[in-house]
Design a protein around this motif. Structure first.
Motif, PDB file in Angstrom:
ATOM      1  N   ALA A   1       0.842  -1.180   0.000  1.00 54.56           N
ATOM      2  CA  ALA A   1       0.000   0.000   0.000  1.00 54.56           C
ATOM      3  C   ALA A   1       0.886   1.241   0.000  1.00 54.56           C
ATOM      4  CB  ALA A   1      -0.910   0.009   1.217  1.00 54.56           C
ATOM      5  N   VAL A   2       0.374   2.275  -0.595  1.00 48.30           N
ATOM      6  CA  VAL A   2       1.098   3.547  -0.692  1.00 48.30           C
ATOM      7  C   VAL A   2       0.471   4.522   0.285  1.00 48.30           C
ATOM      8  CG1 VAL A   2       1.672   5.446  -2.229  1.00 48.30           C
ATOM      9  CG2 VAL A   2       1.624   3.121  -3.115  1.00 48.30           C
ATOM     10  N   SER A   3       1.315   5.182   1.056  1.00 48.32           N
ATOM     11  CA  SER A   3       0.808   6.156   2.027  1.00 48.32           C
ATOM     12  C   SER A   3       0.385   7.427   1.300  1.00 48.32           C
ATOM     13  CB  SER A   3       1.873   6.476   3.067  1.00 48.32           C
ATOM     14  OG  SER A   3       2.917   7.246   2.485  1.00 48.32           O
ATOM     15  N   ASP A   4      -0.386   8.246   1.995  1.00 45.75           N
ATOM     16  CA  ASP A   4      -0.812   9.528   1.430  1.00 45.75           C
ATOM     17  C   ASP A   4       0.396  10.405   1.109  1.00 45.75           C
ATOM     18  OD1 ASP A   4      -3.456   8.802   1.585  1.00 45.75           O
ATOM     19  OD2 ASP A   4      -3.888   9.961   3.408  1.00 45.75           O
ATOM     20  N   ALA A   5       1.394  10.389   1.971  1.00 47.29           N
ATOM     21  CA  ALA A   5       2.588  11.194   1.746  1.00 47.29           C
ATOM     22  C   ALA A   5       3.337  10.725   0.501  1.00 47.29           C
ATOM     23  CB  ALA A   5       3.504  11.136   2.968  1.00 47.29           C
ATOM     24  N   GLU A   6       3.437   9.421   0.323  1.00 51.54           N
ATOM     25  CA  GLU A   6       4.110   8.883  -0.863  1.00 51.54           C
ATOM     26  C   GLU A   6       3.324   9.215  -2.126  1.00 51.54           C
ATOM     27  OE1 GLU A   6       6.313   4.923   0.919  1.00 51.54           O
ATOM     28  OE2 GLU A   6       4.144   4.839   0.528  1.00 51.54           O
ATOM     29  N   ARG A   7       2.011   9.086  -2.060  1.00 51.44           N
ATOM     30  CA  ARG A   7       1.167   9.423  -3.211  1.00 51.44           C
ATOM     31  C   ARG A   7       1.321  10.904  -3.551  1.00 51.44           C
ATOM     32  NH1 ARG A   7      -3.242  11.999  -3.677  1.00 51.44           N
ATOM     33  NH2 ARG A   7      -3.739  11.916  -1.470  1.00 51.44           N
ATOM     34  N   ASP A   8       1.273  11.769  -2.534  1.00 52.43           N
ATOM     35  CA  ASP A   8       1.422  13.204  -2.770  1.00 52.43           C
ATOM     36  C   ASP A   8       2.779  13.521  -3.389  1.00 52.43           C
ATOM     37  OD1 ASP A   8      -1.096  13.563  -1.714  1.00 52.43           O
ATOM     38  OD2 ASP A   8      -0.380  14.306   0.244  1.00 52.43           O
ATOM     39  N   PHE A   9       3.809  12.836  -2.915  1.00 47.78           N
ATOM     40  CA  PHE A   9       5.144  13.041  -3.460  1.00 47.78           C
ATOM     41  C   PHE A   9       5.188  12.648  -4.931  1.00 47.78           C
ATOM     42  CE2 PHE A   9       9.269  11.160  -4.569  1.00 47.78           C
ATOM     43  CZ  PHE A   9      10.068  12.289  -4.480  1.00 47.78           C
ATOM     44  N   LEU A  10       4.617  11.505  -5.272  1.00 47.04           N
ATOM     45  CA  LEU A  10       4.623  11.044  -6.661  1.00 47.04           C
ATOM     46  C   LEU A  10       3.807  11.954  -7.564  1.00 47.04           C
ATOM     47  CD1 LEU A  10       4.365   7.194  -6.098  1.00 47.04           C
ATOM     48  CD2 LEU A  10       6.372   8.512  -6.841  1.00 47.04           C
ATOM     49  N   VAL A  11       2.683  12.438  -7.055  1.00 44.65           N
ATOM     50  CA  VAL A  11       1.870  13.379  -7.831  1.00 44.65           C
ATOM     51  C   VAL A  11       2.662  14.663  -8.081  1.00 44.65           C
ATOM     52  CG1 VAL A  11      -0.181  14.863  -7.744  1.00 44.65           C
ATOM     53  CG2 VAL A  11      -0.366  12.441  -7.141  1.00 44.65           C
ATOM     54  N   SER A  12       3.320  15.164  -7.043  1.00 49.78           N
ATOM     55  CA  SER A  12       4.130  16.376  -7.182  1.00 49.78           C
ATOM     56  C   SER A  12       5.273  16.155  -8.168  1.00 49.78           C
ATOM     57  CB  SER A  12       4.690  16.778  -5.819  1.00 49.78           C
ATOM     58  OG  SER A  12       5.543  17.889  -5.936  1.00 49.78           O
ATOM     59  N   LEU A  13       5.921  15.029  -8.072  1.00 49.50           N
ATOM     60  CA  LEU A  13       7.014  14.705  -8.981  1.00 49.50           C
ATOM     61  C   LEU A  13       6.519  14.637 -10.426  1.00 49.50           C
ATOM     62  CD1 LEU A  13      10.029  13.978  -9.019  1.00 49.50           C
ATOM     63  CD2 LEU A  13       9.344  11.579  -8.812  1.00 49.50           C
ATOM     64  N   GLY A  14       5.374  14.036 -10.626  1.00 51.61           N
ATOM     65  CA  GLY A  14       4.795  13.962 -11.966  1.00 51.61           C
ATOM     66  C   GLY A  14       4.469  15.329 -12.529  1.00 51.61           C
ATOM     67  N   ARG A  15       3.933  16.203 -11.687  1.00 52.14           N
ATOM     68  CA  ARG A  15       3.614  17.567 -12.141  1.00 52.14           C
ATOM     69  C   ARG A  15       4.880  18.326 -12.524  1.00 52.14           C
ATOM     70  NH1 ARG A  15      -0.685  18.591  -7.468  1.00 52.14           N
ATOM     71  NH2 ARG A  15      -2.513  17.726  -8.517  1.00 52.14           N
ATOM     72  N   GLN A  16       5.916  18.182 -11.701  1.00 58.30           N
ATOM     73  CA  GLN A  16       7.171  18.866 -11.995  1.00 58.30           C
ATOM     74  C   GLN A  16       7.786  18.357 -13.298  1.00 58.30           C
ATOM     75  OE1 GLN A  16       9.799  18.696  -8.601  1.00 58.30           O
ATOM     76  NE2 GLN A  16       8.207  19.446  -7.218  1.00 58.30           N
ATOM     77  N   ALA A  17       7.708  17.060 -13.520  1.00 54.18           N
ATOM     78  CA  ALA A  17       8.229  16.486 -14.765  1.00 54.18           C
ATOM     79  C   ALA A  17       7.439  17.006 -15.962  1.00 54.18           C
ATOM     80  CB  ALA A  17       8.184  14.963 -14.700  1.00 54.18           C
ATOM     81  N   ALA A  18       6.124  17.083 -15.820  1.00 53.96           N
ATOM     82  CA  ALA A  18       5.286  17.582 -16.910  1.00 53.96           C
ATOM     83  C   ALA A  18       5.600  19.048 -17.205  1.00 53.96           C
ATOM     84  CB  ALA A  18       3.809  17.414 -16.561  1.00 53.96           C
ATOM     85  N   GLN A  19       5.814  19.847 -16.172  1.00 51.02           N
ATOM     86  CA  GLN A  19       6.145  21.255 -16.363  1.00 51.02           C
ATOM     87  C   GLN A  19       7.506  21.419 -17.040  1.00 51.02           C
ATOM     88  OE1 GLN A  19       5.791  22.796 -12.394  1.00 51.02           O
ATOM     89  NE2 GLN A  19       3.575  23.056 -12.531  1.00 51.02           N
ATOM     90  N   ALA A  20       8.468  20.596 -16.632  1.00 49.93           N
ATOM     91  CA  ALA A  20       9.790  20.656 -17.253  1.00 49.93           C
ATOM     92  C   ALA A  20       9.711  20.276 -18.730  1.00 49.93           C
ATOM     93  CB  ALA A  20      10.763  19.739 -16.511  1.00 49.93           C
TER      94      ALA A  20
END
Length: 75
Positions: A1-20
């Protein structure tokens, strides 16, 4: 299972990659547009074209008439 913090981190990482990736694509599109504009101006028959910035400084100059007068885009 993925914690909320891990999910939030992955979502943030994905957004940053998309912006780059968007910035890279935008920069490439700008370079291509500038190259097309420069090619048009440099090959303009029987005339000259000038592009200025917001401070009215020349950023691009070219065309047959410019060359015929002895001016160069760098002058």
């Amino acid at each position: 299972a993925v914690s909320d913090a891990e999910r939030d981190f992955l979502v943030s990482l994905g957004r940053q990659a998309a912006q780059a990736l968007d910035r890279v694509r935008t920069a490439a599109a700008l370079r291509e547009a500038e190259a097309r504009g420069r090619a048009i101006v440099d090959n303009l028959p029987v005339g000259a074209a000038f592009v200025v910035d917001h401070d009215l400084r020349y950023v691009l100059a070219g065309g047959e008439a410019l060359r015929d007068t002895g001016f160069t885009p760098d002058a």
